[in-house]
Design a protein around this motif. Structure first.
Motif, PDB file in Angstrom:
ATOM      1  N   ASN A 130       6.374   7.579  -0.412  1.00  0.00           N
ATOM      2  CA  ASN A 130       4.949   7.633  -0.748  1.00  0.00           C
ATOM      3  C   ASN A 130       4.205   8.391   0.350  1.00  0.00           C
ATOM      4  O   ASN A 130       3.420   7.818   1.114  1.00  0.00           O
ATOM      5  CB  ASN A 130       4.380   6.219  -0.892  1.00  0.00           C
ATOM      6  N   SER A 141       1.560   1.466  -3.919  1.00  0.00           N
ATOM      7  CA  SER A 141       2.672   0.784  -3.250  1.00  0.00           C
ATOM      8  C   SER A 141       3.297  -0.307  -4.108  1.00  0.00           C
ATOM      9  O   SER A 141       4.430  -0.726  -3.848  1.00  0.00           O
ATOM     10  CB  SER A 141       2.188   0.154  -1.935  1.00  0.00           C
ATOM     11  N   LEU A 156      10.734   1.633  -6.530  1.00  0.00           N
ATOM     12  CA  LEU A 156       9.903   0.615  -5.885  1.00  0.00           C
ATOM     13  C   LEU A 156      10.161  -0.776  -6.435  1.00  0.00           C
ATOM     14  O   LEU A 156      10.026  -1.774  -5.717  1.00  0.00           O
ATOM     15  CB  LEU A 156       8.420   0.972  -6.038  1.00  0.00           C
ATOM     16  N   TYR A 190       9.675   4.768   2.222  1.00  0.00           N
ATOM     17  CA  TYR A 190       8.764   3.714   1.761  1.00  0.00           C
ATOM     18  C   TYR A 190       8.364   2.801   2.917  1.00  0.00           C
ATOM     19  O   TYR A 190       7.216   2.339   3.005  1.00  0.00           O
ATOM     20  CB  TYR A 190       9.405   2.888   0.647  1.00  0.00           C
TER      21      TYR A 190
END
Length: 350
Positions: free
Chosen positions: A105, A134, A141, A167
């Motif tokens: 990200n 997030s 994720l 991440y």
């Protein structure tokens, strides 16, 4: 200051390269094509595109906060609007389109940097974008939230170790914004997630490794070998990725067991020689040992010596990179410019 014209040409060429992008993507009347494929109109800011964020979060955007502060708020607002239009912050934004290119990200550290440095950013809107991006279930994720890392046997794509590490550093950035805004629960949550790198560290080899959902490292293991888009890393090998913990260097040192062991490994990076294999990514260039200056995951590594009280080694390696990996010929870069990142590293390091 230098008397060498070559160095001056390299420096000012690099400075020019850092200003080619991001580029304005907006008509003079304020119209622009959004990520939702609709026409938007907003004259209150400049809308940008060409956000090669996996590359540029490392040096190009930090440099922008120093030499082009007038752009930072508009870039931040662009990212917030992209989030509103596509449901997440940009990954690699090109001509109003999300390419989803590369891992992690990378917009989050850029947006967090702008907020924490006090630029004019709508912090609540920015944090909403950071938080919700997030917490998505896409791009691994969902597994990251479930296991604390992304298991290689559960994800349809490869590059799961690189995803996990990227991440984690984005989560640390999110945590700092949460702390600034007084969201203590979010701060603790993201700070805990930012330690995901610990799951991947194999103390028996001293490297990060891909790990299965059963908690087993992928075998067989060769820290030199790499397969482009076909192993646990992204455009790199285990030698290059073990250092991708810029947000918690002390934590990484602790995993090695001591500063001495950490330094020994770091020294070795610049001198080891090994075969990366016939399927290695063409992006892994500019080698000094297994340090790869031609690609971004290595760009912070020479500076790690400063964290263990050996800044002279940083000075030596940075000088070596500045004078051997850049020149004033048409092919004067040791790797892909990557939308100004290679040159931004040069400008900051000069």
């Amino acid at each position: 200051d230098t008397d060498k014209d070559e160095y001056k040409r390299v420096f000012y060429t690099a400075l020019y390269h850092t200003m080619v992008a991001p580029s304005v993507f907006q008509d003079v009347n304020g119209d622009y094509h959004g990520s939702d494929f609709k026409i938007h109109n907003d004259k209150s800011y400049k809308n940008f595109t060409t956000l090669s964020l996996w590359d540029t979060y490392r040096a190009a955007h930090p440099l922008m906060t120093i030499i082009h502060p007038e752009m930072v708020s508009d870039v931040a607002q662009t990212m917030i609007n992209i989030y509103k239009q596509q449901g997440k912050l940009p990954v690699w934004h090109l001509m109003g389109n999300e390419t989803d290119c590369m891992v992690g990200n990378p917009a989050i550290p850029v947006l967090a940097d702008a907020i924490l440095k006090g630029f004019n950013v709508d912090t609540e809107e920015a944090y909403k974008a950071i938080f919700n991006t997030s917490m998505l279930d896409e791009r691994g994720l969902d597994l990251y939230k479930e296991y604390g890392y992304i298991p290689f046997d559960k994800h349809i794509e490869r590059e799961t170790a690189a995803m996990t590490l990227e991440y984690a550093l984005a989560d640390w950035s999110a945590a700092q914004v949460a702390y600034k805004l007084g969201y203590d629960n979010d701060y603790n949550y993201f700070k805990n997630r930012s330690k995901a790198y610990k799951y991947l560290f194999d103390a028996s080899t001293g490297f990060m490794r891909g790990k299965s959902s059963a908690g087993e490292f992928r075998s067989p293991f060769d820290p030199f070998r790499t397969v482009h888009m076909g192993d646990d890393f992204c455009e790199g090998n285990a030698w290059q990725y073990v250092w991708l913990v810029p947000h918690d260097v002390k934590g990484l040192i602790n995993l090695f067991g001591s500063e001495a062991l950490f330094v020994s490994k770091l020294d070795s990076l610049f001198i080891v020689d090994g075969d990366m294999g016939e399927e290695a990514s063409a992006d892994i260039t500019g080698l000094i040992g297994q340090y790869a200056h031609g690609n971004e995951p290595s760009h912070h590594v020479a500076y790690l010596y400063a964290y263990v009280g050996q800044p002279w080694k940083t000075a030596q390696r940075v000088h070596e990179i500045l004078t051997t990996m850049y020149d004033d010929t048409p092919s004067g870069l040791c790797g892909n410019e990557d939308v100004g990142q290679m040159s931004a590293w040069y400008v900051l390091s000069s």
